[in-house]
Design a protein around this motif. Sequence first.
Motif, PDB file in Angstrom:
ATOM      1  N   MET A 282       0.953  -1.372  -0.020  1.00 52.75           N
ATOM      2  CA  MET A 282       0.068  -0.047   0.189  1.00 52.75           C
ATOM      3  C   MET A 282       0.775   1.535   0.330  1.00 52.75           C
ATOM      4  SD  MET A 282      -3.116  -0.930   2.096  1.00 52.75           S
ATOM      5  CE  MET A 282      -4.011   0.598   2.548  1.00 52.75           C
ATOM      6  N   GLU A 283       1.576   1.384   0.641  1.00 54.74           N
ATOM      7  CA  GLU A 283       2.699   2.358   0.445  1.00 54.74           C
ATOM      8  C   GLU A 283       3.312   2.613  -0.738  1.00 54.74           C
ATOM      9  OE1 GLU A 283       6.751   3.178   3.008  1.00 54.74           O
ATOM     10  OE2 GLU A 283       4.911   3.419   4.275  1.00 54.74           O
ATOM     11  N   VAL A 284       3.706   1.672  -1.536  1.00 53.08           N
ATOM     12  CA  VAL A 284       3.814   1.747  -3.621  1.00 53.08           C
ATOM     13  C   VAL A 284       3.056   2.130  -3.659  1.00 53.08           C
ATOM     14  CG1 VAL A 284       4.753   0.401  -5.451  1.00 53.08           C
ATOM     15  CG2 VAL A 284       5.666   0.067  -2.691  1.00 53.08           C
ATOM     16  N   THR A 285       1.548   1.482  -4.094  1.00 52.90           N
ATOM     17  CA  THR A 285       0.622   1.463  -4.751  1.00 52.90           C
ATOM     18  C   THR A 285      -0.036   2.473  -4.448  1.00 52.90           C
ATOM     19  OG1 THR A 285      -1.397  -0.216  -3.642  1.00 52.90           O
ATOM     20  CG2 THR A 285       0.928  -0.577  -5.165  1.00 52.90           C
ATOM     21  N   GLY A 286      -0.084   3.423  -3.371  1.00 48.57           N
ATOM     22  CA  GLY A 286      -1.564   4.185  -2.499  1.00 48.57           C
ATOM     23  C   GLY A 286      -2.313   3.595  -1.835  1.00 48.57           C
ATOM     24  N   PRO A 287      -3.445   4.175  -2.422  1.00 47.45           N
ATOM     25  CA  PRO A 287      -4.859   3.783  -1.473  1.00 47.45           C
ATOM     26  C   PRO A 287      -4.939   2.369  -2.288  1.00 47.45           C
ATOM     27  CG  PRO A 287      -5.370   5.872  -2.458  1.00 47.45           C
ATOM     28  CD  PRO A 287      -3.963   4.948  -3.421  1.00 47.45           C
ATOM     29  N   GLY A 288      -5.071   1.460  -1.447  1.00 47.52           N
ATOM     30  CA  GLY A 288      -5.092  -0.262  -2.104  1.00 47.52           C
ATOM     31  C   GLY A 288      -5.805  -0.761  -2.456  1.00 47.52           C
ATOM     32  N   ASP A 289      -5.465  -1.063  -3.350  1.00 47.91           N
ATOM     33  CA  ASP A 289      -6.810  -2.017  -4.417  1.00 47.91           C
ATOM     34  C   ASP A 289      -6.588  -3.682  -4.108  1.00 47.91           C
ATOM     35  OD1 ASP A 289      -8.006  -3.527  -6.104  1.00 47.91           O
ATOM     36  OD2 ASP A 289      -6.775  -2.849  -7.715  1.00 47.91           O
ATOM     37  N   MET A 290      -7.821  -3.712  -3.085  1.00 45.93           N
ATOM     38  CA  MET A 290      -7.861  -4.972  -2.996  1.00 45.93           C
ATOM     39  C   MET A 290      -7.711  -6.232  -3.302  1.00 45.93           C
ATOM     40  SD  MET A 290     -10.952  -5.892   0.032  1.00 45.93           S
ATOM     41  CE  MET A 290     -11.888  -4.469  -0.121  1.00 45.93           C
ATOM     42  N   LEU A 291      -7.484  -5.494  -4.784  1.00 43.07           N
ATOM     43  CA  LEU A 291      -7.939  -7.751  -5.618  1.00 43.07           C
ATOM     44  C   LEU A 291      -6.056  -7.784  -6.362  1.00 43.07           C
ATOM     45  CD1 LEU A 291     -10.249  -6.740  -9.172  1.00 43.07           C
ATOM     46  CD2 LEU A 291      -9.721  -8.378  -6.846  1.00 43.07           C
ATOM     47  N   LEU A 292      -5.667  -6.912  -5.842  1.00 42.42           N
ATOM     48  CA  LEU A 292      -3.957  -7.244  -5.831  1.00 42.42           C
ATOM     49  C   LEU A 292      -3.795  -7.180  -4.629  1.00 42.42           C
ATOM     50  CD1 LEU A 292      -0.672  -6.522  -6.950  1.00 42.42           C
ATOM     51  CD2 LEU A 292      -1.218  -4.445  -6.234  1.00 42.42           C
ATOM     52  N   VAL A 293      -3.943  -5.981  -3.263  1.00 37.34           N
ATOM     53  CA  VAL A 293      -3.138  -6.818  -1.984  1.00 37.34           C
ATOM     54  C   VAL A 293      -3.236  -7.869  -1.212  1.00 37.34           C
ATOM     55  CG1 VAL A 293      -2.635  -5.749   0.204  1.00 37.34           C
ATOM     56  CG2 VAL A 293      -2.808  -4.360  -1.776  1.00 37.34           C
ATOM     57  N   LEU A 294      -4.852  -8.534  -0.939  1.00 37.53           N
ATOM     58  CA  LEU A 294      -4.906  -9.503  -0.512  1.00 37.53           C
ATOM     59  C   LEU A 294      -4.456 -10.905  -1.143  1.00 37.53           C
ATOM     60  CD1 LEU A 294      -6.624 -10.688   1.971  1.00 37.53           C
ATOM     61  CD2 LEU A 294      -8.336 -10.606   0.356  1.00 37.53           C
ATOM     62  N   PRO A 295      -4.596 -11.655  -2.375  1.00 40.18           N
ATOM     63  CA  PRO A 295      -3.747 -12.229  -2.642  1.00 40.18           C
ATOM     64  C   PRO A 295      -2.212 -11.992  -1.793  1.00 40.18           C
ATOM     65  CG  PRO A 295      -5.744 -11.361  -4.740  1.00 40.18           C
ATOM     66  CD  PRO A 295      -5.431 -10.454  -3.308  1.00 40.18           C
ATOM     67  N   ALA A 296      -1.677 -10.948  -2.751  1.00 42.36           N
ATOM     68  CA  ALA A 296      -0.003 -10.892  -2.825  1.00 42.36           C
ATOM     69  C   ALA A 296      -0.016 -11.171  -1.104  1.00 42.36           C
ATOM     70  CB  ALA A 296       0.629  -9.285  -2.745  1.00 42.36           C
ATOM     71  N   ALA A 297      -0.741 -11.043   0.221  1.00 47.25           N
ATOM     72  CA  ALA A 297      -0.798 -10.984   1.511  1.00 47.25           C
ATOM     73  C   ALA A 297      -0.343 -11.967   1.387  1.00 47.25           C
ATOM     74  CB  ALA A 297      -1.357 -10.237   2.257  1.00 47.25           C
ATOM     75  N   MET A 298      -2.030 -13.158   1.311  1.00 50.48           N
ATOM     76  CA  MET A 298      -1.801 -14.650   1.404  1.00 50.48           C
ATOM     77  C   MET A 298      -0.629 -15.615   0.930  1.00 50.48           C
ATOM     78  SD  MET A 298      -6.615 -14.952   1.189  1.00 50.48           S
ATOM     79  CE  MET A 298      -5.592 -16.643   1.923  1.00 50.48           C
ATOM     80  N   LEU A 299       0.165 -14.622  -0.610  1.00 53.88           N
ATOM     81  CA  LEU A 299       0.694 -15.200  -1.015  1.00 53.88           C
ATOM     82  C   LEU A 299       2.159 -15.153  -0.678  1.00 53.88           C
ATOM     83  CD1 LEU A 299       0.230 -15.029  -4.922  1.00 53.88           C
ATOM     84  CD2 LEU A 299       0.050 -17.311  -3.464  1.00 53.88           C
ATOM     85  N   GLY A 300       2.409 -13.699   0.401  1.00 55.95           N
ATOM     86  CA  GLY A 300       3.778 -14.249   0.981  1.00 55.95           C
ATOM     87  C   GLY A 300       3.731 -14.840   1.728  1.00 55.95           C
ATOM     88  N   ALA A 301       2.485 -14.831   2.830  1.00 58.78           N
ATOM     89  CA  ALA A 301       2.159 -15.654   3.713  1.00 58.78           C
ATOM     90  C   ALA A 301       2.635 -17.150   3.401  1.00 58.78           C
ATOM     91  CB  ALA A 301       1.314 -15.470   4.026  1.00 58.78           C
ATOM     92  N   GLY A 302       1.463 -17.543   2.687  1.00 56.41           N
ATOM     93  CA  GLY A 302       2.299 -18.648   1.796  1.00 56.41           C
ATOM     94  C   GLY A 302       3.709 -19.288   1.567  1.00 56.41           C
ATOM     95  N   ALA A 303       4.127 -18.095   1.230  1.00 55.03           N
ATOM     96  CA  ALA A 303       6.208 -19.174   0.153  1.00 55.03           C
ATOM     97  C   ALA A 303       6.686 -18.659   1.472  1.00 55.03           C
ATOM     98  CB  ALA A 303       6.167 -17.239  -0.498  1.00 55.03           C
TER      99      ALA A 303
END
Lengths: 290, 371, 336
Positions: C78-99
């Motif tokens: 969200m620091e990079v993209t500004g106001p967070g787009d959930m379609l991008l942020v939520l999957p990325a967060a879950m994938l990061g945790a999964g990795a």
Amino acid sequence: MELSIFLVQCLNAIQYGLLLFLVASGLTLIFGIMGVINLAHGSFYMIGAYMAYALAPFFGDQFLLQMAVGVVLSVAFGFVLEWAFFSYLYQRNHLQQVLMTYSLILVFEEARSMLAGNDVHGVAIPAWLAGSIRLGDVMQYPIYNLFASAACIVVAIGLYLVVNRTRLGMMIRAGASNRDMVRGLGINIRLLYRIVFAAGVALAALAGMIAAPVSSVYPGMGGQILIICFVVVVIGGIGSISGALIAALLVGFVDTFGKVFFAQFSGLSIYLLMAVILIWRPQGLISKGY
Amino acid sequence: MVQAQQAQQAPIKVGLMLPATGTYAGLGDMIEKGFKLFVSEQGGKLAGRELQYFKVDDESDPAKATDNVNKLIKRDQVDVLIGTVHSGVAMAMAKAARESNTLLIVPNAGADVITGAMCAKNIFRTSFTNWQPAYAMGIVAAKNGHKKAMTITWNYAAGIESAKGFVEGFEKGGGKVTQNLTLPFPNVEFQALLTEIAAQKPDAVFAFFAGGGAVKFVKDYAASGLNKTIPLYGPGFLTDGTLEAQGAAAQGMSTTLHYADRLNTPRDNTFRLSFAKLYKTNADVYAVQGYDAAQLLAAGIKAVDGDIKKRDQMIAAMASSQIDSPRGKFTLSAAHNPVQDIYLRKVNGNLNEAQSVAIKALADPAKGCRM
Amino acid sequence: MSTSVSLYRSARLPLAALLIAAAMPWFLSEYTQSLLVNILIYAIFALSLELLVGTTGLVSLGHAAFSGVAAYVTALLMEVTGPGDMLLVLPAAMLGAGAYALFVGALSLRTRGVYFIMVTLAFAQMAFFIFHDTAIGGGSDGMYLSSRPSLALAGKVLIDLESPQQFYFFTLACLAVTYALLAVLLRSRFGRALAGIRLNEQRMRAVGFPTYGYKLAAFVIAGMLAGLAGFLMAARTGVVNPELLSWHESGAVLLMLILGGLGSLRGAVIGAAAFILLKEFYSSEAVFGPFALHWQMSLGVTMILCVALLPHGLIGLRFPLKLRSGLRAKQGVTHG
């Protein structure tokens, strides 16, 4: 790095490693013999440090006497705690042990807060151990740190002799390698457990007492050391005292030189060490096969 | 009319969000004692209004800060928030106070940003910014004729801001800072970094540590023999509340802070005496900051004669008030941070004795504050 | 037929709970609602751990690492993209945790029993230090989110987490989906294999199951679901801090599981609610006066007693209900 400074860093590493060994050896003994995983072990270190702070006014420069009294007190504390709490954990599974000893940490922390307050306290170094030795042209090395290392070495040798040369040690070794066999030998197993637990408490508390003048005493000091001791035990192999010694020194060196060479990532270095060793030997350096 | 009368009767709700557990619990306790001392001096009321306290332990945990502050704002619906010690928690409080427009008085946390980029009409501070004492120390160190200095701090906001303040003051005075050493908070294994200092041989070292870290750093610095050749400077936190533990290692050290022992002003003497009488312990800088938080609140309530519904008037009165603090009188800057004298102190026994005023009426630059 | 009946019967209670929870915002104060949101988030977190501890028999003491990594991914993106787009942020967060779960699982699953407990704790500590010691996520001060994520399709904002009401329903939906997903998973062949591993891994291996792969899959799924909880934590408070990864957090979520009762999804949800309410209760000045500041003591003692006296958790207290359903079965009643 100059040679003199390199040697100073080695001394630091050895001192830290030996201190870790005292705490971790108790943890590994208690697990090896009773099969109890004790998260509250770090609290015993904290209790030892606070004991040093509380006893200091009564003993002044009688530092060795103070340590002896502290050990007696912590053995008594260990006996009572084993009777009142830990003896009920032997029948339970690891998960329940983890949760009960984790809850015990909360109780110990709050009790510390009620009894000793939340301030940071220093513990004075006794006069006969104060001062420093010159090493090289810029650095001085505190005498107390040398004393701390020496004290740890004495305790480690004592531990070795007890485990390898006495009847009690024989039972401990038998118990660590085969818990059921000891029951078959007709040994008073409850007493053996109580002694081992009290010894584990005393080792951690002694480490706390030795560390107190160097590190001062403060809330939450038990948590840090507990996790590092887990790393030591995982690397060394659970239940193995010699494994704990090797691993503790290894962790001491990696941590100290990690700080020198990659200050940014110094907190990570010992965990990376653990990861590497897990890939190579998942059961630890000296395996007992739990 | 009748309703207004009843509102006058209802107690003012004061939310105290201070640490009761963890490293900073002792500081939280002192702040609360100071606050309540002033209230008791006023007969338990401020401008005729009773106070009702709501307390939450902030645990010095920024991760829980939003929840904890919402307990006071949403659950208890307090009129004013007092807190806290830890800068990270205070930032979360400031954030919540801005969103809900709740009046907030910060009695310790020194993060520059609270009265910088995060400043707001309803946010006040009665303590300091990390920049203030450090900048003064830099000026003093340069005056003492040092040319080359190093800084050593924990790698977190307070430490970094403090080091920056020192660099600014020291280089303004013509010195040069060669290196900023850092280590992770709350790590206290200093030996490797002390070895680095010994190898570089600067003229002076500026250190920011507090609590247990301050005790250990000062002791280790002395044990390595560096204090004989390279003087150690720092903001007052390096030697405040820690002297008993530091013992001989801290004797003779110079530090800068907005408060000191042996100020020997009538105001400070009466304050210390009544504090000691009430609590059987000696006041310290944290007690002063808590005491002044109560004074500032009182100034606001008095100005509107107890009718705190007149918020704008109350806030304007607080912003323009002059606080008769035990540390010496201070006013508030446009960003609501104290404009105060910074003392140069010297350690003698268990006291940080006032030597002189390092800088008179120092105001924080309040970078990024737009009100 | 019979399976659909049993499915319906086992889903009855959770569905009823879901309906009640959905009606809640109309009855609650703002504060109670935010407390409830917290409970919902921790229920997701506890459910994700239940898959490891209750189902597969893997006691992990480092689960907070995964929610914490996801929270940091959320804040950093969200620091990079500004106001967070959930379609991008939520999957990325879950994938990061999964990795991170893949890395930790691959190594720690080579060990067993008590080693596994210690190793998962140590790896969580490693993640803690990555964020604590380096400048990646603002060091020990953590980071602040300037806004909350939202979901927009074709320029139309569908979900905006800035609104407390929408946040509540979104969290509730996440919990419902997590619960349903796990319920289906546990009934599948995969879930039965995990249960088999818990009961007797040797035998499962002898029958020809690649148990390591199954366990690793479970570990990664649990990590990703914890990541969902972590995303919600970050979005809810707007603060991300290394404390999110601390071992106290991992210990607390384990306590929630055992408090509710291991081996059932309901237990995880009930345990999360009970634990958070207990802490709220013990630290409440209104009830305990000055002793409220010693909430750690009350909580610690309570948890010791709970583990000692309620080995099956609060779920185990359904004794009278069990009796009734037993009677019903005897009388041949299959509905109502």
